[in-house]
Write an enzyme that holds these catalytic residues in place. Structure first.
Site, mmCIF file in Angstrom:
data_model
loop_
_atom_site.group_PDB
_atom_site.id
_atom_site.type_symbol
_atom_site.label_atom_id
_atom_site.label_comp_id
_atom_site.label_asym_id
_atom_site.label_seq_id
_atom_site.Cartn_x
_atom_site.Cartn_y
_atom_site.Cartn_z
ATOM 1 N N ASP A 28 44.381 47.283 9.543
ATOM 2 C CA ASP A 28 45.526 48.136 9.823
ATOM 3 C C ASP A 28 46.612 47.229 10.405
ATOM 4 O O ASP A 28 46.338 46.092 10.806
ATOM 5 C CB ASP A 28 45.099 49.212 10.822
ATOM 6 C CG ASP A 28 46.266 49.940 11.455
ATOM 7 O OD1 ASP A 28 47.109 50.463 10.709
ATOM 8 O OD2 ASP A 28 46.345 49.947 12.697
ATOM 9 N N ASP A 39 50.025 48.420 12.573
ATOM 10 C CA ASP A 39 50.521 48.813 13.891
ATOM 11 C C ASP A 39 49.375 49.170 14.835
ATOM 12 O O ASP A 39 48.510 49.981 14.490
ATOM 13 C CB ASP A 39 51.476 50.000 13.775
ATOM 14 C CG ASP A 39 52.832 49.600 13.214
ATOM 15 O OD1 ASP A 39 53.098 48.392 13.130
ATOM 16 O OD2 ASP A 39 53.622 50.496 12.865
#
Length: 249
Positions: free
Chosen positions: A8, A10
């Site tokens: 991922d 953020d």
């Protein structure tokens, strides 16, 4: 043996919409020496350019880096010295108009409003339409305080599911709601990547900060990909360092 490490963006590799730091840039360069690397997020290509691509080390093996914007409905790869679009599952004009209309109505129905905004609240990313409650350029501190328990976005999510039931509505980032075609989540993105790269789930390790029921990283774990839940960017750095050591052993 894992041959691809996926992340991922953020909250995992960088703070919300912020560029990866110097330490992370070096770690990713070192990781690319021993494995393929994929980064998947709800953001579009320009955001990835700012946060990841533009921060990579000059001697990093970019041909081994898979950039997956808009929940993996797009794929970019570095080929012959430039970044190329490999695929893009874009909305039709009719789908786009339907989603935009529903977003505006759901926002009004939820009774939100009056907050200061920084930039546009709704962004059309081609294969995904994203609502950022405080605007696309909101400062991190403001975003962290707007909906820390995701209660406001879950309200929006519930309303939108009644309006556009044939779409996926996912909570992402600190203030955003991402809308894609039905069935599209990060697990879909990883399956699409595997088809392209000729890799199987068993050879992938995924890291994300939202691996919990309802989190937008959790579909990857639920699909059967070995996953590590990280608390923050510092936690990810420790995990990457350990993975590099294991792959070099």
């Amino acid at each position: 043996m894992k041959t691809m490490i996926a992340f991922d963006l953020d909250g995992t590799l960088a703070e919300s919409k912020q560029p990866i730091g110097d330490e992370m840039s070096v770690l990713l360069k070192n990781l690319l020496d021993v494995a393929q690397v994929a980064v998947i997020s709800g953001g579009d290509w320009p955001q990835f350019e700012k946060q990841v691509v533009g921060r990579m080390q000059a001697d990093a093996k970019l041909e081994r880096l898979f950039i997956m914007p808009t929940t993996g409905t797009k794929l970019f790869r570095f080929q012959n010295g430039v970044w190329n679009t490999i695929y893009n599952d874009a909305f039709s004009p009719e789908e786009r108009d339907q989603v935009l209309d529903a977003l505006n109505k759901a926002w009004d129905q939820a009774g939100f409003g009056g907050e200061q905004t920084w930039g546009e609240r709704i962004e059309d990313r081609g294969s995904q339409i994203t609502l950022s409650a405080l605007g696309q350029q909101a400062p991190l501190e403001a975003k962290e305080h707007w909906d820390p328990k995701q209660e406001k976005r879950r309200q929006l999510q519930a309303i939108l599911r009644t309006m556009i039931p044939d779409h996926s509505i996912n909570i992402g980032g600190a203030t955003s709601v991402d809308i894609t075609r039905k069935g599209i989540d990060k697990a879909y993105g990883m399956r699409r990547l595997c088809d392209h790269a000729g890799i199987v789930f068993e050879n992938i390790l995924f890291m994300g900060d939202a691996i919990y029921p309802g989190g937008n990283d959790d579909p990857v774990r639920a699909a059967g990909i070995d996953s590590i839940k990280v608390r923050d960017v510092a936690d990810t750095s420790v995990a990457i360092t350990a993975v590099i050591a294991c792959l070099k052993a």
